[in-house]
Design an enzyme around this catalytic site. Structure first.
Site, short mmCIF file in Angstrom:
data_model
loop_
_atom_site.label_atom_id
_atom_site.label_comp_id
_atom_site.label_asym_id
_atom_site.label_seq_id
_atom_site.Cartn_x
_atom_site.Cartn_y
_atom_site.Cartn_z
CG ASP A 9 0.05 0.24 2.04
OD1 ASP A 9 0.72 -0.19 2.34
OD2 ASP A 9 -0.74 0.42 3.36
CG ASP A 14 4.41 0.74 1.92
OD1 ASP A 14 3.81 1.33 3.37
OD2 ASP A 14 4.06 -0.89 1.29
C1 BDR Z 1 2.69 -1.14 8.26
O1 BDR Z 1 0.90 -0.35 7.85
C2 BDR Z 1 2.05 1.07 7.08
O2 BDR Z 1 1.00 2.35 7.46
C3 BDR Z 1 3.15 0.83 7.14
O3 BDR Z 1 3.20 0.53 5.53
C4 BDR Z 1 3.16 -0.47 7.93
O4 BDR Z 1 3.28 -1.99 6.32
C5 BDR Z 1 2.35 -0.82 10.47
O5 BDR Z 1 1.57 -0.95 10.78
CA CA Z 2 3.21 -0.87 4.13
#
Ligand code: BDR
Ligand code: CA
Length: 314
Positions: A9, A14
């Site tokens: 996402d 990421d």
């Molecule tokens: C996860 O949630 C997302 O905000 C980050 O990319 C990570 O994959 C952490 O809780």
């Molecule tokens: Ca993520």
């Protein structure tokens, strides 16, 4: 040569997990699939495309848009963590590469079926695409080499609720399907990410001093995360959850204590909705279904991260 398929996402860390995979000496990133999660769906797709461009691989790694909503629940983003654009408010220009027309679910099913026993599936987002792929063709489960995911927590330490971590919490129904599928899973939970994937002010200064395109990109996409972390946890730094996970995929020695446990997802609507319930002492007597990471090498992870950000091979 390892072969990876990444579901993301794309926002914040990421992007760094993608960069690290694209710098890997002995792994190829076959494709990127996008799941609803951190920020608006189309923005996530653009963020992935832009990151591929930052790595100098524009047009070489296909990006497949997928599920725009969780299976059953309402989708809540994490814009307050990553900024509205998910890139720390950078609002980067549109990348040259455009998304594929094939749906992420079909890309997952086709890639695994065409390469049985070859693909390492890496999940750094909610699991909607993957759950639908498994429902569409349950046969893929036996053909995945290994399934690594960032999500959940082995100590009931959540980041969205006291019990639940974001990736599982967004779509616990999907996560439940995945956990029960028999995929050979390795779990990198929030707790280990906070303990070993956290970078403080000193590490961030070191990254700034690198002065590379990648290091500037890292600081920009994590700008809002740093503010959020200060506000929320009183800590000056950023957490590298997805890139810590990717470092374990690329170098299994990063995960230094891994234990087989039976893990179940709470998909009910109670206070622990989205929690990963790890049967720590085996009281249920059920066959373990997940390799849970309990300890990781901060040193190895940071070395890999610094190599990524200095533009070198990992
Ligand atoms: C996860 O949630 C997302 O905000 C980050 O990319 C990570 O994959 C952490 O809780
Ligand atoms: Ca993520």
């Amino acid at each position: 040569m390892r072969r990876l398929l990444l579901d993301t996402d794309t926002a914040g860390d990421d992007t760094i997990a993608i960069l690290m995979a694209l710098r890997a000496r002995d792994a190829v990133l076959e494709g990127i699939t996008i799941n609803c999660g951190n920020v608006d769906f189309e923005q996530q797709v653009e963020n992935a495309l832009y990151t591929v461009q930052v790595a100098g691989r524009s047009g070489k790694v296909p990006v497949y848009p997928g599920s725009t909503h969780p299976l059953l629940k309402e989708w809540r983003t994490a814009k307050e963590v990553h900024g509205n654009d998910g890139m720390g408010g950078s609002y980067f220009p549109k990348a040259k590469q455009r998304p594929e027309t094939t749906h992420a679910v079909d890309a997952i099913v086709d890639t695994i079926n065409s390469n049985p026993g070859e693909i390492d599936l890496v999940e750094i987002a909610p699991m909607t695409n993957l759950a639908i792929a498994i429902r569409k063709d349950p046969g893929i489960v036996k053909k995945v080499r290994r399934f690594y995911f960032m999500g959940g927590s082995n100590q009931y330490l959540g980041n969205v609720t006291p019990a639940a971590e974001f990736n599982i919490w967004v779509d616990p129904d999907a996560a439940r399907i995945v956990f029960e599928s028999g995929l050979p899973a390795t779990m990198v939970g929030w707790e280990i990410c906070m303990r070993r994937g956290f970078l403080g002010a000193r590490e961030l200064d070191r990254i700034e001093a690198m002065g590379t395109g990648e290091s500037k990109f890292f600081l920009a996409v994590n700008r809002e995360v740093r503010r959020f972390t200060k506000r929320t946890y009183g800590l000056d730094g950023t957490e590298c959850t997805d890139s810590l996970t990717m470092s374990m995929v690329l170098n299994p020695r990063v995960a230094s204590d891994v234990r087989k446990k039976f893990v179940e997802v709470d998909s009910t609507d109670g206070p622990s909705r989205g929690a990963t319930v790890v049967d720590e002492r085996g009281v249920l007597g059920k066959k373990p279904n997940v390799d849970v990471v309990y300890e990781a090498s901060q040193k190895l992870f940071r070395e890999m991260l610094y190599r990524t950000l200095s533009g070198g091979p990992v």
